[in-house]
Design a protein around this motif. Sequence first.
Motif, PDB file in Angstrom:
ATOM      1  N   VAL A 160      36.995  34.804  42.818  1.00 25.40           N
ATOM      2  CA  VAL A 160      38.162  34.479  43.629  1.00 25.40           C
ATOM      3  C   VAL A 160      39.054  35.694  43.857  1.00 25.40           C
ATOM      4  N   ARG A 161      38.712  36.800  43.223  1.00 21.90           N
ATOM      5  CA  ARG A 161      39.535  37.990  43.406  1.00 21.90           C
ATOM      6  C   ARG A 161      38.716  39.087  44.068  1.00 21.90           C
ATOM      7  N   ILE A 169      47.105  43.626  34.639  1.00 19.63           N
ATOM      8  CA  ILE A 169      48.119  42.560  34.627  1.00 19.63           C
ATOM      9  C   ILE A 169      48.288  42.065  33.196  1.00 19.63           C
ATOM     10  N   GLU A 219      53.752  35.542  37.230  1.00 20.83           N
ATOM     11  CA  GLU A 219      52.419  36.138  37.370  1.00 20.83           C
ATOM     12  C   GLU A 219      51.348  35.050  37.262  1.00 20.83           C
ATOM     13  N   ARG A 249      51.312  33.092  40.423  1.00 17.34           N
ATOM     14  CA  ARG A 249      50.681  33.828  41.513  1.00 17.34           C
ATOM     15  C   ARG A 249      49.161  33.762  41.405  1.00 17.34           C
ATOM     16  N   ILE A 250      48.662  33.980  40.190  1.00 18.98           N
ATOM     17  CA  ILE A 250      47.216  33.964  39.993  1.00 18.98           C
ATOM     18  C   ILE A 250      46.655  32.581  40.295  1.00 18.98           C
ATOM     19  N   GLN A 260      46.639  31.903  44.072  1.00 17.38           N
ATOM     20  CA  GLN A 260      45.615  32.717  44.709  1.00 17.38           C
ATOM     21  C   GLN A 260      44.241  32.074  44.513  1.00 17.38           C
ATOM     22  N   SER A 261      44.040  31.585  43.286  1.00 18.47           N
ATOM     23  CA  SER A 261      42.762  30.971  42.960  1.00 18.47           C
ATOM     24  C   SER A 261      42.547  29.703  43.779  1.00 18.47           C
ATOM     25  N   ILE A 304      41.774  30.810  47.576  1.00 12.53           N
ATOM     26  CA  ILE A 304      40.457  31.376  47.880  1.00 12.53           C
ATOM     27  C   ILE A 304      39.367  30.334  47.690  1.00 12.53           C
TER      28      ILE A 304
END
Lengths: 243, 225
Positions: free
Chosen positions: A101-102, A113, B17, B20-21, B24-25, B28
């Motif tokens: 996913v990244r 991070i 953080e 955000r992660i 994002q996951s 996508i």
Amino acid sequence: MPDIVVKTEDVVKEYRMGSNVLRALDGINIEIQRGEYISLMGPSGSGKSTLFNMIGALDRPTEGEVYIDGQNMSHLSQRQIAAFRCHRVGYIFQSYNLLNVRTAHGNVTLPMIFAGIPEKQRNEKAERLLDKVGLGDRMYHLPDELSGGQRQRVAIARALANDPSIILADEPTANLDTITGREIIDLIKQLNTEQGVTVISATHDLKMLDVSDRIVDIRDGLVERIRNRDEIEIEVGEVGGHE
Amino acid sequence: MEQQRPIEEQIDLPFLESLRISFQSLKIRFGRSIITTAGITLGIAFLVSVWTNNEIEFALQESGRSSEIANLDEASEQGISTKDIWLIIMSLIVCVVGIANSMLMAVTERFREIGTMKCLGALDGFVVRLFLLESGFQGFAGALIGALIGLLGAVILGLKNYGLDLFFYFPLLPARPENGPFQLGVLLLILFGCLLGMILAVIGSSFPAWRAAKLPPAEAMRTEV
């Protein structure tokens, strides 16, 4: 006095499957010096990947101790183990283990991070590392959009993110063709010689041998023998030619 | 002995953080997220429609119009019938099992990802928090949509059965609150549906995520689905 970075003492690992107990490691004693390039060799099922997991704090031994930088790994707290994985070791796996996913860039920034590095700094560093492994133009692609060799390069860049003193590579070339595998080996070797990173690699790729300082042969969960590079004859034929 | 320094402790990540992660996951993995969310939506839609339907019937009975309506239950004097309770309980079970199943699958197929994150230095708590956030958001969104679909379904069915009268007696608030937990009123019911969906999604995902996070990374990465 040599600078020992990894030391194992009578490491035993058993896996329980129902009533069967499989002894994957049967008392392993090795010492690895700082800056060495070590290959753990052995057939499938010999225990080399299990040993790899023990050294990388990815699994706990059933018996025995693993010392890294002189510290007994079994005495560390959860937080210390997480910090150890984050800062001291860079892992490279056979199947790359990128987060799908990244993007390539996102994969490389993730360990930073976790380490609490500010955004601007980690973005710059990720770009620098991806440039270094030759992926400057594919930084913002997802792993699915990259070839096997490119994915492994991302994994190498990610392994380097927090400047580890040890690189652990588990069959890094097993899923790659000969030429790409060679390139990956050269890249890892380059890190070893230029930055003094200790490289510990589980492999049965003969191409890995001629860059190794020492080869540890593992068989049936035991160290069969340890050879220095000059003690072995390597006949790696040129296969494939040029792309 | 240049580097025999002690091993420090891993730091906690700022909440932003993690947020955000997790977003994002979700973004996508949009297609996959939609399927998981759809599981929640369906469960809650079923529950809310059955329940709303029941509330509507009851409200109409209370209004004294039940004599005109042929297909109401015989047990109407006691309020809610056993059949209705049974139906509601059944739909609750379908909802719980459906959501637990879709969350379980969604987490299990990500065991390798969990193992990998731990290799990169993630704390167990961080992994669990990530799944908590993702599933909480999915659960709430899915359940809200499901509740609205369920409501719409019940209204359409009510219109077909009772015509526009429905809206005069629409049970936005419980018709007789003393009747206990099976009579909530539609407003509370929607809120209940949303909360239920969210809580089930969070439990359904954070339990397997917690289990995976506790595993040594080598084992988590070995897990094949």
